[in-house]
Write a protein that holds these residues in place. Structure first.
Motif, PDB file in Angstrom:
ATOM      1  N   LYS A  57       0.856  -1.175   0.000  1.00 38.27           N
ATOM      2  CA  LYS A  57       0.000   0.000   0.000  1.00 38.27           C
ATOM      3  C   LYS A  57       0.894   1.227   0.000  1.00 38.27           C
ATOM      4  CE  LYS A  57      -3.717  -2.156   2.603  1.00 38.27           C
ATOM      5  NZ  LYS A  57      -4.517  -2.114   3.817  1.00 38.27           N
ATOM      6  N   PRO A  58       0.565   2.240  -0.779  1.00 36.11           N
ATOM      7  CA  PRO A  58       1.405   3.443  -0.775  1.00 36.11           C
ATOM      8  C   PRO A  58       1.353   4.117   0.585  1.00 36.11           C
ATOM      9  CG  PRO A  58      -0.555   3.784  -2.131  1.00 36.11           C
ATOM     10  CD  PRO A  58      -0.560   2.351  -1.690  1.00 36.11           C
ATOM     11  N   SER A  59       2.527   4.586   1.016  1.00 32.89           N
ATOM     12  CA  SER A  59       2.541   5.299   2.287  1.00 32.89           C
ATOM     13  C   SER A  59       1.819   6.624   2.104  1.00 32.89           C
ATOM     14  CB  SER A  59       3.976   5.531   2.758  1.00 32.89           C
ATOM     15  OG  SER A  59       4.665   6.303   1.819  1.00 32.89           O
ATOM     16  N   THR A  60       1.002   6.957   3.058  1.00 25.63           N
ATOM     17  CA  THR A  60       0.202   8.167   2.957  1.00 25.63           C
ATOM     18  C   THR A  60       0.315   8.957   4.231  1.00 25.63           C
ATOM     19  OG1 THR A  60      -1.372   7.031   1.538  1.00 25.63           O
ATOM     20  CG2 THR A  60      -2.119   9.058   2.560  1.00 25.63           C
TER      21      THR A  60
ATOM     22  N   SER B 283      13.722  13.113  -8.867  1.00 26.95           N
ATOM     23  CA  SER B 283      13.253  12.983  -7.478  1.00 26.95           C
ATOM     24  C   SER B 283      13.901  14.029  -6.583  1.00 26.95           C
ATOM     25  CB  SER B 283      13.548  11.585  -6.935  1.00 26.95           C
ATOM     26  OG  SER B 283      12.816  10.616  -7.641  1.00 26.95           O
ATOM     27  N   ILE B 284      15.188  14.253  -6.789  1.00 21.36           N
ATOM     28  CA  ILE B 284      15.893  15.289  -6.028  1.00 21.36           C
ATOM     29  C   ILE B 284      15.280  16.653  -6.341  1.00 21.36           C
ATOM     30  CG2 ILE B 284      18.093  16.530  -5.788  1.00 21.36           C
ATOM     31  CD1 ILE B 284      19.484  13.787  -6.192  1.00 21.36           C
ATOM     32  N   ALA B 285      15.063  16.912  -7.619  1.00 21.49           N
ATOM     33  CA  ALA B 285      14.504  18.200  -8.025  1.00 21.49           C
ATOM     34  C   ALA B 285      13.114  18.411  -7.437  1.00 21.49           C
ATOM     35  CB  ALA B 285      14.455  18.296  -9.545  1.00 21.49           C
ATOM     36  N   VAL B 286      12.266  17.396  -7.483  1.00 11.71           N
ATOM     37  CA  VAL B 286      10.918  17.530  -6.926  1.00 11.71           C
ATOM     38  C   VAL B 286      10.984  17.809  -5.433  1.00 11.71           C
ATOM     39  CG1 VAL B 286       8.843  16.207  -6.300  1.00 11.71           C
ATOM     40  CG2 VAL B 286       9.633  16.241  -8.644  1.00 11.71           C
TER      41      VAL B 286
ATOM     42  N   SER C  71      10.875  10.766  -1.275  1.00 13.76           N
ATOM     43  CA  SER C  71      11.961  10.880  -2.252  1.00 13.76           C
ATOM     44  C   SER C  71      13.224  10.178  -1.766  1.00 13.76           C
ATOM     45  CB  SER C  71      12.268  12.347  -2.549  1.00 13.76           C
ATOM     46  OG  SER C  71      11.144  12.967  -3.114  1.00 13.76           O
ATOM     47  N   MET C  72      13.544  10.360  -0.499  1.00 14.87           N
ATOM     48  CA  MET C  72      14.733   9.703   0.057  1.00 14.87           C
ATOM     49  C   MET C  72      14.629   8.187  -0.022  1.00 14.87           C
ATOM     50  SD  MET C  72      17.049  11.734   0.974  1.00 14.87           S
ATOM     51  CE  MET C  72      16.562  12.863  -0.286  1.00 14.87           C
ATOM     52  N   GLY C  73      13.443   7.672   0.208  1.00 16.00           N
ATOM     53  CA  GLY C  73      13.244   6.230   0.112  1.00 16.00           C
ATOM     54  C   GLY C  73      13.553   5.701  -1.273  1.00 16.00           C
ATOM     55  N   TRP C  74      13.237   6.484  -2.301  1.00 17.83           N
ATOM     56  CA  TRP C  74      13.481   6.056  -3.672  1.00 17.83           C
ATOM     57  C   TRP C  74      14.934   6.165  -4.096  1.00 17.83           C
ATOM     58  CZ3 TRP C  74       8.969   9.377  -5.926  1.00 17.83           C
ATOM     59  CH2 TRP C  74       7.751   8.732  -5.681  1.00 17.83           C
ATOM     60  N   ILE C  75      15.642   7.175  -3.596  1.00 12.46           N
ATOM     61  CA  ILE C  75      16.987   7.458  -4.131  1.00 12.46           C
ATOM     62  C   ILE C  75      18.103   7.130  -3.154  1.00 12.46           C
ATOM     63  CG2 ILE C  75      16.073   9.241  -5.656  1.00 12.46           C
ATOM     64  CD1 ILE C  75      17.292  11.314  -3.740  1.00 12.46           C
ATOM     65  N   GLU C  76      17.780   6.545  -2.041  1.00 14.58           N
ATOM     66  CA  GLU C  76      18.787   6.263  -1.009  1.00 14.58           C
ATOM     67  C   GLU C  76      19.968   5.476  -1.566  1.00 14.58           C
ATOM     68  OE1 GLU C  76      18.987   4.465   3.510  1.00 14.58           O
ATOM     69  OE2 GLU C  76      17.200   4.119   2.309  1.00 14.58           O
TER      70      GLU C  76
END
Length: 146
Positions: free
Chosen positions: A10-13, A90-93, A124-129
């Motif tokens: 489930k997506p974190s919300t 992701s960093i830019a967003v 974002s950190m979760g995606w690019i860690e």
């Protein structure tokens, strides 16, 4: 049964007032990032860094912000190639969202103004860690060469 069926993710919300920030929301924004948006981030490095350092809820992201800016600079100069566009976007967003004072929950609202900024940064950190760790390893190797 030896193997279990994976649970559906489930997506974190993070719910705030009537708005929601979730992975789908952030991912939608990431897919719309252009080179010009990355330039806006780079041109506003000082203001974004100041906001990360001075807003107490965001302070823990100040060092990560420095690393993200360094990574963007090295990518732009061509020193650090092969970074997925999704990581750069992701960093830019994340940094553009922090920079914008009138986001889903305006930053000037005491107590809750930075909750949405924290949510976007965390997602974002979760995606690019992994990519940030690779970048830091590369920088360490480059420093040892010098």
């Amino acid at each position: 049964m030896l193997f279990r069926k994976k649970k559906e993710k489930k997506p974190s919300t993070i719910a705030m007032m009537d708005s929601k920030i979730n992975e789908d929301y952030v991912e939608e924004k990431v897919t719309k990032i252009k080179d010009e948006d990355v330039e806006i981030v780079m041109n506003n490095e000082e203001a974004i860094s100041e906001k990360l350092s001075n807003a107490s809820p965001l302070r823990k992201y100040a060092e990560l912000g420095k690393i993200m800016f360094a990574m963007l600079k090295d990518v732009k100069k061509g020193n650090y190639p092969n970074v997925p566009w999704f990581t750069i976007a992701s960093i830019a967003v994340a940094l553009l969202y922090v920079f914008n004072p009138f986001d889903l929950v305006p930053d000037f609202i005491p107590g809750v103004g930075y909750i949405d900024d924290l949510a976007v940064l965390s997602i974002s950190m979760g995606w690019i860690e992994t990519d940030l760790h690779k970048y830091l390893d590369w920088r360490l190797a480059e420093t040892e060469k010098a």
